[in-house]
Design an enzyme around this catalytic site. Structure first.
Site, short mmCIF file in Angstrom:
data_model
loop_
_atom_site.label_atom_id
_atom_site.label_comp_id
_atom_site.label_asym_id
_atom_site.label_seq_id
_atom_site.Cartn_x
_atom_site.Cartn_y
_atom_site.Cartn_z
CB SER A 50 -10.08 -5.06 26.09
OG SER A 50 -10.12 -4.39 24.83
CB ILE A 52 -8.37 3.22 27.74
CG1 ILE A 52 -6.84 3.33 27.80
CG2 ILE A 52 -9.03 4.49 28.29
CD1 ILE A 52 -6.25 4.30 26.83
CB SER A 175 -4.67 9.67 19.61
OG SER A 175 -3.30 9.47 19.35
CE1 TYR A 201 -7.25 5.35 16.61
CE2 TYR A 201 -5.27 6.62 17.04
CZ TYR A 201 -6.37 5.92 17.49
OH TYR A 201 -6.58 5.81 18.86
CE LYS A 205 -8.89 8.10 18.07
NZ LYS A 205 -9.97 7.77 19.01
CB THR A 234 -4.64 -0.98 25.14
OG1 THR A 234 -4.29 -0.45 23.84
CG2 THR A 234 -4.61 0.13 26.17
#
Length: 322
Positions: A50, A52, A175, A201, A205, A234
């Protein structure tokens, strides 16, 4: 005044992450860059069922590439594979079921894959943002296990396969959130303080950016890049960041717009004319630190990250059955 300049720059950057930012940037794209036939080349896309990842896989399949979809959920992955085949007419789409948070399984997968396939381009797209601290069955913090250690093991395990190819590439989907984070090697698994999933997160990244820079130095015949897709609509954004999604849904990029730079980095000859190890947004290299921000890390911290990841990686490799 430094905080003011930093804030102005950051707010400007946020506007660039939206759909209108993509539309503005795309006016300067050369369509010919991605109008290429990649038949005969092999691409592996993690997290490809799903968002990107799927949009990237679809565009590569449309151009004739052999695409290996690496997905965690078998049912959703089979649906995605069927949709890609139907939409593109490309039958060379292969499915591999793998949980990127499970280091032993990554090693097993990579060893099998190396014995059966060739690989020209690895696209590290799989990721997660778990908002409460969760541990995997191996006792690893879930975000770190997926975004950082999983990316590290999958890449390093497949490097021997990539080394055999003349135009090998590794692209990692990161990100812009990492811009607010300085590499922190003292608490890689978020054991101290209050757990904030979004900040963890973002730290992961940042770690991916450092990994890419370090790999580029160590493996000079492979082109490494890391990119920010902007803010795209998304399933992952909707589930992990529901409040953000509700506020921004009318401004978010499409999945295809978020995937555009991944595809460009994977197939364009223009991409490899630029140095290896750079951070991209909308087909352009961009800074990995905000102006005047205190997010630069000393070389010893970056070396420590690589050392810890290698140590963990080998520990799980040595305990992998078979």
């Amino acid at each position: 005044m430094s905080w003011y300049r930093n804030t102005v720059w950051f707010v400007k950057g946020l506007r660039e992450y939206t759909r209108s930012g993509y539309e503005s940037a795309s006016k300067h794209f050369n369509p010919a860059d991605v109008e290429v036939n990649v038949a005969g080349k092999s691409f592996l896309v993690s997290g490809a069922n799903s968002g990107i990842g799927k949009a990237t896989a679809t565009e590569i399949a449309r151009r004739g590439g052999t695409v290996h979809l690496v997905c965690r959920n078998k049912e959703r992955a089979e649906v995605a594979k069927g949709e890609i085949v139907t939409e593109t007419g490309n039958q060379n789409i292969f499915l591999h079921i793998l949980d990127i948070s499970n280091p032993r399984e990554i090693w097993k997968f990579a060893e099998k894959f190396k014995s059966e396939h060739k690989l020209n381009v690895l696209i590290n797209n799989a990721g997660c943002m778990v908002n409460n601290r969760e541990l995997t069955e191996d006792g690893l913090e879930k975000n770190f296990a997926t975004n950082t250690l999983g990316t590290y093991i999958l890449t390093t395990a497949l490097l021997p396969l990539l080394e055999k190819e003349a135009d090998a590439r590794v692209i990692t989907v990161s990100s812009g959130g990492m811009l607010v984070q300085k590499l922190n090697v003292s608490d890689l698994q978020s054991e101290s303080g209050t757990f904030d999933g979004a900040m963890v997160y973002a730290q992961n990244k940042r770690q991916q950016v450092v990994l890419t820079e370090q790999w580029a130095k160590a493996h000079q015949n492979i082109h490494f890049s890391v990119m920010h897709p902007g803010w795209a609509d998304t399933p992952a954004v909707r589930s992990a960041m529901p409040n953000f999604y509700q506020k921004m849904k009318d401004s978010l990029r499409t999945e295809a717009q978020g995937a555009d730079t991944v595809v460009w980095l994977a197939i364009s000859s223009e991409a490899t004319k630029l140095p290896s190890g750079l951070f991209f947004q909308d087909r352009q290299p961009v800074p990995t630190h905000l102006p005047l921000a205190s997010t630069h890390s000393p070389p010893e911290d970056e070396a420590k990250l690589m050392e810890v990841l290698e140590e963990l990686s080998q520990r799980f490799k040595s305990t992998s059955p078979g």
